[in-house]
Write an enzyme that holds these catalytic residues in place. Structure first.
Site, PDB file in Angstrom:
ATOM      1  CG  ASP A 123       5.456  -3.325  -5.029  1.00 57.12           C
ATOM      2  OD1 ASP A 123       6.074  -4.356  -5.344  1.00 57.12           O
ATOM      3  OD2 ASP A 123       5.968  -2.399  -4.385  1.00 57.12           O
ATOM      4  CG  ASN A 124       7.825  -0.707  -7.581  1.00 57.67           C
ATOM      5  OD1 ASN A 124       6.997  -0.094  -6.907  1.00 57.67           O
ATOM      6  ND2 ASN A 124       9.010  -1.043  -7.109  1.00 57.67           N
ATOM      7  N   GLY A 152       0.824  -1.213   0.000  1.00 57.64           N
ATOM      8  CA  GLY A 152       0.000   0.000   0.000  1.00 57.64           C
ATOM      9  C   GLY A 152       0.854   1.258   0.000  1.00 57.64           C
ATOM     10  CG  ASP A 172      10.278   8.483   7.373  1.00 59.08           C
ATOM     11  OD1 ASP A 172       9.898   7.983   6.287  1.00 59.08           O
ATOM     12  OD2 ASP A 172      11.364   9.092   7.481  1.00 59.08           O
ATOM     13  N   GLY A 173       6.982   7.576   6.190  1.00 62.83           N
ATOM     14  CA  GLY A 173       6.109   8.203   5.190  1.00 62.83           C
ATOM     15  C   GLY A 173       6.751   9.377   4.475  1.00 62.83           C
ATOM     16  NE  ARG A 223       4.018   8.293  -8.405  1.00 63.87           N
ATOM     17  CZ  ARG A 223       4.596   7.218  -7.847  1.00 63.87           C
ATOM     18  NH1 ARG A 223       5.813   6.872  -8.182  1.00 63.87           N
ATOM     19  NH2 ARG A 223       3.952   6.531  -6.948  1.00 63.87           N
ATOM     20  NE  ARG A 264       8.406   5.544  -0.766  1.00 66.03           N
ATOM     21  CZ  ARG A 264       9.562   5.435  -1.326  1.00 66.03           C
ATOM     22  NH1 ARG A 264      10.479   6.317  -1.079  1.00 66.03           N
ATOM     23  NH2 ARG A 264       9.817   4.439  -2.143  1.00 66.03           N
TER      24      ARG A 264
HETATM   25  P1  AMP Z   1       8.812   1.383  -3.197  1.00 67.11           P
HETATM   26  O1  AMP Z   1      10.226   1.326  -2.778  1.00 67.11           O
HETATM   27  O2  AMP Z   1       8.366   2.759  -3.557  1.00 67.11           O
HETATM   28  O3  AMP Z   1       8.444   0.419  -4.268  1.00 67.11           O
HETATM   29  O4  AMP Z   1       7.969   0.998  -1.889  1.00 67.11           O
HETATM   30  C1  AMP Z   1       7.725  -0.289  -1.437  1.00 67.11           C
HETATM   31  C2  AMP Z   1       6.770  -0.237  -0.254  1.00 67.11           C
HETATM   32  O5  AMP Z   1       7.416   0.334   0.890  1.00 67.11           O
HETATM   33  C3  AMP Z   1       5.523   0.592  -0.487  1.00 67.11           C
HETATM   34  O6  AMP Z   1       4.456  -0.023   0.193  1.00 67.11           O
HETATM   35  C4  AMP Z   1       5.878   1.913   0.138  1.00 67.11           C
HETATM   36  O7  AMP Z   1       4.753   2.643   0.517  1.00 67.11           O
HETATM   37  C5  AMP Z   1       6.690   1.470   1.348  1.00 67.11           C
HETATM   38  N1  AMP Z   1       7.641   2.514   1.788  1.00 67.11           N
HETATM   39  C6  AMP Z   1       8.806   2.852   1.195  1.00 67.11           C
HETATM   40  N2  AMP Z   1       9.407   3.856   1.860  1.00 67.11           N
HETATM   41  C7  AMP Z   1       8.616   4.186   2.895  1.00 67.11           C
HETATM   42  C8  AMP Z   1       8.684   5.153   3.947  1.00 67.11           C
HETATM   43  N3  AMP Z   1       9.707   6.004   4.068  1.00 67.11           N
HETATM   44  N4  AMP Z   1       7.664   5.185   4.833  1.00 67.11           N
HETATM   45  C9  AMP Z   1       6.628   4.343   4.732  1.00 67.11           C
HETATM   46  N5  AMP Z   1       6.501   3.417   3.766  1.00 67.11           N
HETATM   47  C10 AMP Z   1       7.482   3.325   2.861  1.00 67.11           C
HETATM   48 MG    MG Z   2       6.740   1.190  -5.226  1.00 66.32          MG
END
Ligand code: AMP
Ligand code: MG
Length: 501
Positions: free
Chosen positions: A259-260, A97, A132-133, A183, A100
């Site tokens: 998820d990407n 989900g 930390d979002g 984005r 962030r």
């Molecule tokens: P991504 O690296 O963008 O493909 O993210 C993979 C998952 O990790 C997704 O569910 C993101 O929302 C979560 N995520 C990545 N970085 C953070 C962050 N700093 N805080 C909260 N969730 C994160």
């Molecule tokens: Mg992602």
């Protein structure tokens, strides 16, 4: 550098929202507001994109720091975090989900297309797990630079509307400036969005999502028999073409988790991505990809693997008979290879100046690529210089100089000229056509790192600005920016890229 917050007055209605995802049942998302930040400052507003979206550019120049930081939620926005799952490096995670990211809502652009407006890095959501979002400045600038460069190259991609610094630190291996990128996407539905519901055995939601995706991205197939199979085939076709386009410019996504990967066919989630310099089909940049799962030449196969995961979520909708359904899914998935190969070879033909097609073209392309690999030739420079060779053999010396051994590439040049002799275009026309597909400028990794370092260490955004400007016209000769064509010097070479999350 002036980090003072702008005045909190003015036109908050720069956006005309028309939200549809927020109308889906509640299991699709969690409503959540951005968490305000201390001292937002607008790094960059993408004015041409803002205009395309029908936004009030002047208002956003005044108020952008507040809006793009999440400090002021514009009227009509319905902020939410989307639910999704995903296979990360092959391992299924049933709940990821938007941890962030927050979707503000959707706008209809000047072409009548529905576009998502999303803040990335606006604070925690119910999906943040232990995160930390937030986002650090480096990854925000990287996403801005690379997604806009992909757009300019003509490759389907999400866009960057704005970047802000938050005035707050984020804590990673180091303490870094916090930032948020806004984005814009055709939508944020991913393979993992389907997996989220399928993993819960919630086929009713899978069907709602598929109907929504068809309406939004593939409206033509609504009235076909077996619309869900047609939908799957359409996603497969777009992905096959997308990955071919990546390969044509030497792009390595780096984290092709399910998820990407979008349903719309846009490139999304620019993490540890990079364009390669010297050609190497096994090239990997991402520090977290230790086995090379997402290496340059592995991308087509991985994309098909991801599509198989999508098929698994949809298969009960293909046919009432389970065996028939699986057979249909396998046949559809089986088309991926040929579709990819056709797009890839068509593009490679165009890159070397061929308009007609002959049986032996594949060999001609392959032998160039293997010479480039052996000769450690720079991918972008090799093809760009070939455009000059196409106009005048006097260009051969420069072309050959991109190879470790200039002699080794001479037999290929001879074969190529032989093949060109069976084409009708004039050398000038051929060269111009080649320049329209072989970029002079890509955002080279060392340039990105330099831009990030200057911004992070000295709040100096001039290198970022220059890189955005030069890569906005990738196919034009821009003599004043000649240095941006150059591969990195050995000491500038970037071996590893990081997600920075
Ligand atoms: P991504 O690296 O963008 O493909 O993210 C993979 C998952 O990790 C997704 O569910 C993101 O929302 C979560 N995520 C990545 N970085 C953070 C962050 N700093 N805080 C909260 N969730 C994160
Ligand atoms: Mg992602």
């Amino acid at each position: 550098m002036n980090y003072a917050p702008p005045s909190p007055t003015g036109n908050a209605e720069a956006f005309v929202f028309d939200n549809s995802y927020a109308r889906l049942p509640q299991q699709f998302f969690a409503r959540v507001e951005p968490t305000p930040v201390a001292e937002p400052w607008l790094i960059k507003l993408n004015k041409s994109l803002a205009e395309e979206l029908g936004l009030d550019v002047a208002a956003l120049e005044r108020e952008g720091a507040l809006i793009f930081s999440g400090n002021r939620v514009p009227i009509g926005a319905e902020p939410l975090a989307m639910a999704y799952a995903g296979h990360q490096f092959g391992t299924f995670v049933p709940q990821l989900g938007d941890g962030r990211a927050i979707l503000l809502g959707e706008v209809i652009d000047r072409n009548g297309t529905r576009r998502d407006i999303q803040l990335k890095g606006p604070g925690q959501t119910p999906f943040s797990r232990r995160g930390d979002g937030r986002a650090a400045l480096g990854p925000v600038l990287r996403e801005y630079i690379v997604s806009e460069a992909m757009f300019a190259l003509g490759i389907p991609t999400t866009r960057a509307l704005a970047a802000v610094v938050t005035g707050q630190p984020v804590y990673r291996e180091q303490i870094l400036p916090g930032a948020i990128v806004t984005r814009v996407a055709a939508s944020h539905m991913r393979v993992g969005t389907f997996q989220f519901f399928a993993a819960r055995g919630d086929m009713a939601s899978v069907k709602i999502l598929a109907d929504y995706a068809i309406d939004r991205h593939y409206p033509d197939i609504k009235d076909k028999d077996r619309p869900y199979l047609a939908f799957f085939k359409a996603v497969t076709a777009r992905q096959a073409e997308l990955i071919a386009r990546w390969l044509h410019v030497g792009f390595i996504h780096g984290v092709m988790n399910t998820d990407n990967m979008t349903i719309s066919g846009e490139t999304i989630d620019f993490g540890p991505c990079a364009f390669m310099d010297a050609y190497d089909p096994r090239k990997v940049f991402s520090s977290i990809d230790q086995i090379g799962r997402y290496a340059y030449a592995s991308q087509p196969g991985i994309s098909q693997w991801n599509l198989a995961r999508l098929a698994e979520t949809l298969v009960p909708l293909f046919d009432e008979n389970a065996d028939t359904a699986v057979e249909l899914a396998n046949d559809a998935l089986g088309e991926y290879g040929a579709t990819f190969q056709r797009h890839w070879l068509d593009g490679m033909r165009t890159k070397i100046g061929l308009v007609t097609s002959e049986e032996s073209d594949l060999d001609l392309v392959q032998s160039l690529l293997s010479a480039m690999h052996k000769g450690e030739a720079d991918f972008t420079l090799t093809f760009r210089r070939l455009c000059d060779s196409a106009r005048d053999p006097a260009g051969d010396a420069m072309f050959s100089a991109t190879f470790a051994s200039a002699e080794a590439i001479q037999p290929w040049l001879q074969d190529w000229r032989q093949r060109l002799s069976r084409e009708t275009a004039t050398p000038e026309a051929r060269s111009a056509a080649m320049k329209a597909v072989n970029p002079a400028y890509i955002p080279r990794n060392h340039r990105i790192e330099q831009a990030i370092a200057a911004a992070t260490d000295d709040a100096d955004f001039s290198l970022f600005e220059a890189l955005v400007d030069v890569t906005a016209k990738p196919y034009e000769d821009q003599p004043q920016f000649a240095a941006y064509q150059e591969p990195p010097k050995p000491e500038e070479e970037v071996q590893r890229t990081f997600c920075g999350t």
